[in-house]
Write an enzyme that holds these catalytic residues in place. Structure first.
Site, short mmCIF file in Angstrom:
data_model
loop_
_atom_site.label_atom_id
_atom_site.label_comp_id
_atom_site.label_asym_id
_atom_site.label_seq_id
_atom_site.Cartn_x
_atom_site.Cartn_y
_atom_site.Cartn_z
N GLY A 264 0.78 -1.24 0.00
CA GLY A 264 0.00 0.00 0.00
C GLY A 264 0.81 1.29 0.00
O GLY A 264 0.30 2.33 0.42
N SER A 265 2.05 1.24 -0.53
CA SER A 265 2.82 2.49 -0.54
C SER A 265 2.21 3.50 -1.52
O SER A 265 2.26 4.71 -1.28
CB SER A 265 4.29 2.22 -0.86
OG SER A 265 4.44 1.78 -2.19
N ASN A 266 1.62 3.01 -2.61
CA ASN A 266 0.95 3.93 -3.54
C ASN A 266 -0.32 4.52 -2.92
O ASN A 266 -0.62 5.69 -3.12
CB ASN A 266 0.65 3.24 -4.87
CG ASN A 266 1.86 3.18 -5.77
OD1 ASN A 266 2.30 4.21 -6.27
ND2 ASN A 266 2.44 2.00 -5.93
N HIS B 46 1.35 0.92 -13.31
CA HIS B 46 2.11 -0.28 -13.70
C HIS B 46 3.60 0.05 -13.67
O HIS B 46 4.02 1.09 -14.20
CB HIS B 46 1.68 -0.74 -15.10
CG HIS B 46 2.38 -2.00 -15.50
ND1 HIS B 46 2.01 -3.24 -15.02
CD2 HIS B 46 3.45 -2.21 -16.30
CE1 HIS B 46 2.82 -4.16 -15.52
NE2 HIS B 46 3.71 -3.56 -16.30
N ARG C 73 -17.98 -11.80 -6.19
CA ARG C 73 -16.96 -10.89 -5.62
C ARG C 73 -17.02 -9.53 -6.32
O ARG C 73 -17.09 -8.49 -5.70
CB ARG C 73 -15.59 -11.55 -5.78
CG ARG C 73 -14.48 -10.84 -5.08
CD ARG C 73 -13.32 -11.75 -4.77
NE ARG C 73 -12.58 -12.16 -5.94
CZ ARG C 73 -12.40 -13.41 -6.34
NH1 ARG C 73 -12.92 -14.41 -5.66
NH2 ARG C 73 -11.69 -13.70 -7.40
N ASP D 277 -3.49 -4.29 -18.79
CA ASP D 277 -2.54 -3.19 -19.02
C ASP D 277 -2.65 -2.61 -20.44
O ASP D 277 -1.65 -2.17 -21.02
CB ASP D 277 -1.08 -3.65 -18.79
CG ASP D 277 -0.86 -4.21 -17.39
OD1 ASP D 277 -1.50 -3.73 -16.45
OD2 ASP D 277 -0.04 -5.15 -17.25
N GLU E 14 6.70 5.88 -9.35
CA GLU E 14 5.27 5.58 -9.19
C GLU E 14 4.65 6.57 -8.21
O GLU E 14 3.54 7.06 -8.41
CB GLU E 14 5.07 4.16 -8.66
CG GLU E 14 5.48 3.07 -9.62
CD GLU E 14 5.22 1.68 -9.06
OE1 GLU E 14 4.18 1.46 -8.44
OE2 GLU E 14 6.09 0.81 -9.22
N ASN F 274 -4.89 2.78 -13.15
CA ASN F 274 -3.95 1.78 -12.64
C ASN F 274 -2.53 2.33 -12.74
O ASN F 274 -2.23 3.17 -13.59
CB ASN F 274 -4.07 0.50 -13.48
CG ASN F 274 -3.16 -0.62 -12.98
OD1 ASN F 274 -3.10 -0.87 -11.77
ND2 ASN F 274 -2.47 -1.29 -13.87
C1 GRF Z 1 3.60 -1.30 -7.45
O1 GRF Z 1 4.85 -1.58 -7.98
C2 GRF Z 1 2.58 -1.15 -8.56
O2 GRF Z 1 3.11 -0.59 -9.71
C3 GRF Z 1 2.19 -2.56 -8.83
O3 GRF Z 1 2.17 -3.17 -7.57
C4 GRF Z 1 3.05 -2.49 -6.68
C5 GRF Z 1 2.25 -2.08 -5.49
O4 GRF Z 1 3.01 -1.51 -4.46
N1 GRF Z 1 0.96 -2.60 -9.59
P1 GRF Z 1 2.29 -0.85 -3.21
O5 GRF Z 1 1.34 -1.90 -2.64
O6 GRF Z 1 1.55 0.35 -3.68
O7 GRF Z 1 3.39 -0.52 -2.26
#
Ligand code: GRF
Length: 209
Positions: A14-16, A111, A70, A152, A181, A109
């Site tokens: 979940g860093s994003n 990627h 789901r 993608d 990212e 998304n």
């Molecule tokens: C990221 O590298 C994203 O590009 C990919 O999965 C990873 C998720 O990382 N789709 P995080 O969970 O957001 O840290």
């Protein structure tokens, strides 16, 4: 302009998600995260949501083994909350065509490569960076794109490259790409939330005021 209602779908670290939370808290994004849905029960992303008083929910194979049920549950949650934008932030599950159609050009998304290289079925997580190193390309990067029915394949919103150095490993490369990212995803989300993205066919036009 009213705040866009956002749902973030996650599976892991979940860093994003965190970068989106931080940018909203700083006032950089005209939006509010209404719900975080995780396909993994005890993902760290759910903990991050809880730390910021954001509602988190597990919808995965254990509580909804049937893929259609789901996805229908996810649709129900999104519609109940009148979600404007869905962000896939490391979401490792498949969205149904029904969901994708309902939210056409409203699912974003991230990627970890320069699409259309090193993407599609089987290219996820470290596998992407392994393939990049194996191939020997000199550049890789990150792509923020809208989601369509393919893997993608949706319209590209933003991309940024990083150099692949001769001493890079999967670990160093994934760190370099993740840094990008964390710049690109909040930027794409910010643009969406300010109605700056116009999609025509495969092309995304970014309006500048
Ligand atoms: C990221 O590298 C994203 O590009 C990919 O999965 C990873 C998720 O990382 N789709 P995080 O969970 O957001 O840290």
């Amino acid at each position: 302009m009213p705040l866009k209602k956002i749902a973030v779908l996650v599976s892991g670290r979940g860093s994003n998600l965190q970068t989106i939370i931080d940018n909203i808290e700083k006032g950089n994004i005209n939006g509010k995260i209404e719900i975080v849905i995780s396909s993994k029960k005890n993902s760290y992303a759910l903990e991050r949501a809880a730390n910021h008083n954001i509602e988190g929910m597990y919808i995965g194979k254990k509580n909804y083994p049937d893929i259609d049920k789901r996805n229908n549950k996810i649709i129900e949650i999104l519609q109940e909350r009148k979600i404007d934008l869905i962000i896939l932030a490391g979401y490792m599950s498949i969205l149904s065509e029904k969901l994708v159609k309902l939210y056409r050009n409203r699912i974003i998304n991230i990627h970890p490569s320069l699409i259309p290289s090193f993407c599609g079925k089987g290219f996820y997580g470290f596998k992407v960076h392994e393939a990049v190193l194996e191939y020997g390309v000199k550049l890789t990067g990150a792509t923020v794109h809208f989601v369509d029915e393919g893997t993608d394949t949706g319209p590209v919103i933003l991309q940024k490259a990083v150099n692949v150095d001769s001493d890079d490993t999967v670990d160093t490369l994934s760190k370099k790409v993740l840094k990008i990212e964390h710049e690109l995803l909040p930027l794409g989300v910010k643009m969406f939330c300010e109605d700056k993205l116009q999609v025509k066919g495969r092309k995304v036009r970014i309006s500048i005021d």
